[in-house]
Structures are given as C-alpha cells and as structure tokens.
Motif scaffolding. Structure first.
Motif, PDB file in Angstrom:
ATOM      1  N   ALA A 168       1.022   5.487   9.414  1.00 46.28           N
ATOM      2  CA  ALA A 168       2.469   5.552   9.205  1.00 46.28           C
ATOM      3  C   ALA A 168       2.775   4.914   7.865  1.00 46.28           C
ATOM      4  N   TYR A 169       3.480   5.657   7.018  1.00 45.14           N
ATOM      5  CA  TYR A 169       3.892   5.149   5.716  1.00 45.14           C
ATOM      6  C   TYR A 169       5.292   4.570   5.857  1.00 45.14           C
ATOM      7  N   LEU A 170       5.480   3.319   5.396  1.00 47.60           N
ATOM      8  CA  LEU A 170       6.758   2.627   5.531  1.00 47.60           C
ATOM      9  C   LEU A 170       7.364   2.372   4.152  1.00 47.60           C
ATOM     10  N   ASP A 171       8.696   2.479   4.057  1.00 47.94           N
ATOM     11  CA  ASP A 171       9.354   2.137   2.799  1.00 47.94           C
ATOM     12  C   ASP A 171       9.632   0.642   2.749  1.00 47.94           C
ATOM     13  N   ARG A 172      10.344   0.180   1.741  1.00 48.38           N
ATOM     14  CA  ARG A 172      10.579  -1.256   1.576  1.00 48.38           C
ATOM     15  C   ARG A 172      11.476  -1.851   2.645  1.00 48.38           C
ATOM     16  N   HIS A 173      12.191  -0.998   3.386  1.00 45.55           N
ATOM     17  CA  HIS A 173      13.042  -1.464   4.484  1.00 45.55           C
ATOM     18  C   HIS A 173      12.352  -1.317   5.837  1.00 45.55           C
ATOM     19  N   LEU A 174      11.055  -0.984   5.814  1.00 45.09           N
ATOM     20  CA  LEU A 174      10.230  -0.777   7.006  1.00 45.09           C
ATOM     21  C   LEU A 174      10.660   0.444   7.817  1.00 45.09           C
ATOM     22  N   LYS A 175      11.226   1.411   7.143  1.00 45.30           N
ATOM     23  CA  LYS A 175      11.569   2.685   7.760  1.00 45.30           C
ATOM     24  C   LYS A 175      10.363   3.613   7.626  1.00 45.30           C
ATOM     25  N   VAL A 176       9.999   4.268   8.715  1.00 45.51           N
ATOM     26  CA  VAL A 176       8.845   5.165   8.708  1.00 45.51           C
ATOM     27  C   VAL A 176       9.195   6.425   7.909  1.00 45.51           C
ATOM     28  N   ARG A 231       2.269   8.316  -1.121  1.00 46.49           N
ATOM     29  CA  ARG A 231       3.674   8.548  -0.780  1.00 46.49           C
ATOM     30  C   ARG A 231       4.504   7.751  -1.782  1.00 46.49           C
ATOM     31  N   LEU A 232       5.368   8.429  -2.503  1.00 43.18           N
ATOM     32  CA  LEU A 232       6.081   7.792  -3.607  1.00 43.18           C
ATOM     33  C   LEU A 232       6.913   6.587  -3.194  1.00 43.18           C
ATOM     34  N   ARG A 233       7.602   6.644  -2.080  1.00 47.67           N
ATOM     35  CA  ARG A 233       8.465   5.532  -1.671  1.00 47.67           C
ATOM     36  C   ARG A 233       7.775   4.557  -0.723  1.00 47.67           C
ATOM     37  N   ALA A 234       6.524   4.813  -0.394  1.00 48.80           N
ATOM     38  CA  ALA A 234       5.815   3.941   0.550  1.00 48.80           C
ATOM     39  C   ALA A 234       5.471   2.602  -0.089  1.00 48.80           C
ATOM     40  N   ARG A 235       5.714   1.535   0.648  1.00 49.87           N
ATOM     41  CA  ARG A 235       5.365   0.178   0.214  1.00 49.87           C
ATOM     42  C   ARG A 235       4.350  -0.472   1.144  1.00 49.87           C
ATOM     43  N   HIS A 236       4.281   0.031   2.376  1.00 50.54           N
ATOM     44  CA  HIS A 236       3.383  -0.517   3.383  1.00 50.54           C
ATOM     45  C   HIS A 236       2.787   0.646   4.166  1.00 50.54           C
ATOM     46  N   VAL A 237       1.613   0.408   4.763  1.00 45.11           N
ATOM     47  CA  VAL A 237       0.969   1.422   5.599  1.00 45.11           C
ATOM     48  C   VAL A 237       0.545   0.760   6.907  1.00 45.11           C
ATOM     49  N   LEU A 238       0.870   1.414   8.016  1.00 43.40           N
ATOM     50  CA  LEU A 238       0.405   0.993   9.341  1.00 43.40           C
ATOM     51  C   LEU A 238      -0.733   1.908   9.752  1.00 43.40           C
ATOM     52  N   GLU A 239      -1.793   1.334  10.312  1.00 40.21           N
ATOM     53  CA  GLU A 239      -2.902   2.120  10.830  1.00 40.21           C
ATOM     54  C   GLU A 239      -3.122   1.754  12.289  1.00 40.21           C
ATOM     55  N   ALA A 240      -3.457   2.759  13.090  1.00 37.64           N
ATOM     56  CA  ALA A 240      -3.751   2.545  14.515  1.00 37.64           C
ATOM     57  C   ALA A 240      -4.702   3.650  14.959  1.00 37.64           C
ATOM     58  N   GLY A 241      -5.267   3.499  16.131  1.00 35.88           N
ATOM     59  CA  GLY A 241      -6.145   4.527  16.675  1.00 35.88           C
ATOM     60  C   GLY A 241      -5.418   5.857  16.805  1.00 35.88           C
ATOM     61  N   ALA A 242      -6.146   6.959  16.633  1.00 31.72           N
ATOM     62  CA  ALA A 242      -5.545   8.288  16.700  1.00 31.72           C
ATOM     63  C   ALA A 242      -4.814   8.493  18.024  1.00 31.72           C
ATOM     64  N   ALA A 277       0.849  -1.191   0.000  1.00 31.54           N
ATOM     65  CA  ALA A 277       0.000   0.000   0.000  1.00 31.54           C
ATOM     66  C   ALA A 277       0.882   1.237   0.000  1.00 31.54           C
ATOM     67  N   GLY A 278       0.478   2.248  -0.743  1.00 36.55           N
ATOM     68  CA  GLY A 278       1.210   3.503  -0.783  1.00 36.55           C
ATOM     69  C   GLY A 278       0.366   4.685  -0.358  1.00 36.55           C
ATOM     70  N   SER A 279      -0.948   4.462  -0.244  1.00 35.13           N
ATOM     71  CA  SER A 279      -1.854   5.515   0.219  1.00 35.13           C
ATOM     72  C   SER A 279      -3.103   4.854   0.765  1.00 35.13           C
ATOM     73  N   ILE A 280      -3.893   5.639   1.502  1.00 36.10           N
ATOM     74  CA  ILE A 280      -5.132   5.123   2.082  1.00 36.10           C
ATOM     75  C   ILE A 280      -6.196   6.212   2.068  1.00 36.10           C
TER      76      ILE A 280
END
Length: 140
Positions: free
Chosen positions: A76-84, A99-110, A61-64
């Motif tokens: 939180a948008y993460l790159d391929r190395h899991l860097k925020v 996010r251009l370099r985002a490969r993963h997205v983390l979601e959590a409560g505000a 995922a790169g956006s939500i």
C-alpha cells in the motif's frame, strides 16, 4: 505538523467500514506493525522472511521491489497524510513503479490488506510504541 518515527514496533490503525459515516459500526482494526525508517532497516525490509505478522512500514519510501523475496506481498502506497493511494499485490522478483505522491509504503502478506478492508482512499493511523517517536496522522 511533521511526524517522525524510528525503527521499532507500533500499531497500524485502520478505521472500520462506515466509520464516521453513520453507516457502519465504526470499529477500528489494529494491526501489529514493524517500523523501518533507517536506511539499513528499509533496505532489508522483508528480505529473507517466509512470513510476516501484521505489516511493515517503510518510511520514507515511494517505491519498492521484491527481488530476493520469498513470498508474495501486498503493498500500500501512502501519501504524506497517510491516505492510501494504491494497493497492489507483488510477486517475488518484481520491481514496483514509483508513486509520485507516495511518502510511505506498507507491506504485508499477500491477501492481508483486502481482509483488513484497506483500499485506495482510506486514511490510516500509525501509533508508535512508547519511546519510538511520534504517532498519528501526517508527516509533513
């Protein structure tokens, strides 16, 4: 080395403040994690929920968006190395910019990610539950 996860449960591991720098305890924080990798699981995401225990990983995922959601969330948008790359709070009914370099997205409560000390530059680890696929650092 490419990491692959499958829909299921896991653990988000966040390094402690000062870990590896000699300035802190180095204790890591372990957060319960839902992993959503199939199209169906990623599409559903947090829709229809009033709360979330821990976090949700969407991959790839790169956006939500938060259209149809009931609660504000931290993203939180993460790159391929899991860097925020970035952490944002999104209210219901919003469309997040890709996010251009985002490969993963983390979601959590505000507010959760600030409490965990998760911010841009932090490298996290994903530990999948047994039988749920790979774990660790990079995916590609």
């Amino acid at each position: 080395m490419r990491r692959r996860w499958y829909d299921g449960q896991g653990t988000l591991v966040i390094p402690g403040v000062g870990a590896g720098t000699g300035t802190g305890t180095g204790a890591e924080l372990r957060i319960p994690l839902e992993i959503a990798t199939s199209y169906r699981a990623r599409t559903k995401g947090l829709l229809g929920r009033d709360t979330i225990e821990g976090a949700l990983l969407l991959s790839p995922a790169g956006s939500i968006h938060t259209i149809g959601m009931r609660i504000p969330i931290d993203v939180a948008y993460l790159d391929r190395h899991l860097k925020v790359l970035a952490v944002r709070t999104m209210h219901p009914g919003r469309l997040g910019l890709p996010r251009l370099r985002a490969r993963h997205v983390l979601e959590a409560g505000a507010g959760a990610m600030a409490g965990w000390g998760l911010s841009a530059g932090v490298v996290v680890r994903i530990v999948a539950a047994r039988g749920q696929g790979g774990s660790g650092g990079a995916d590609g």
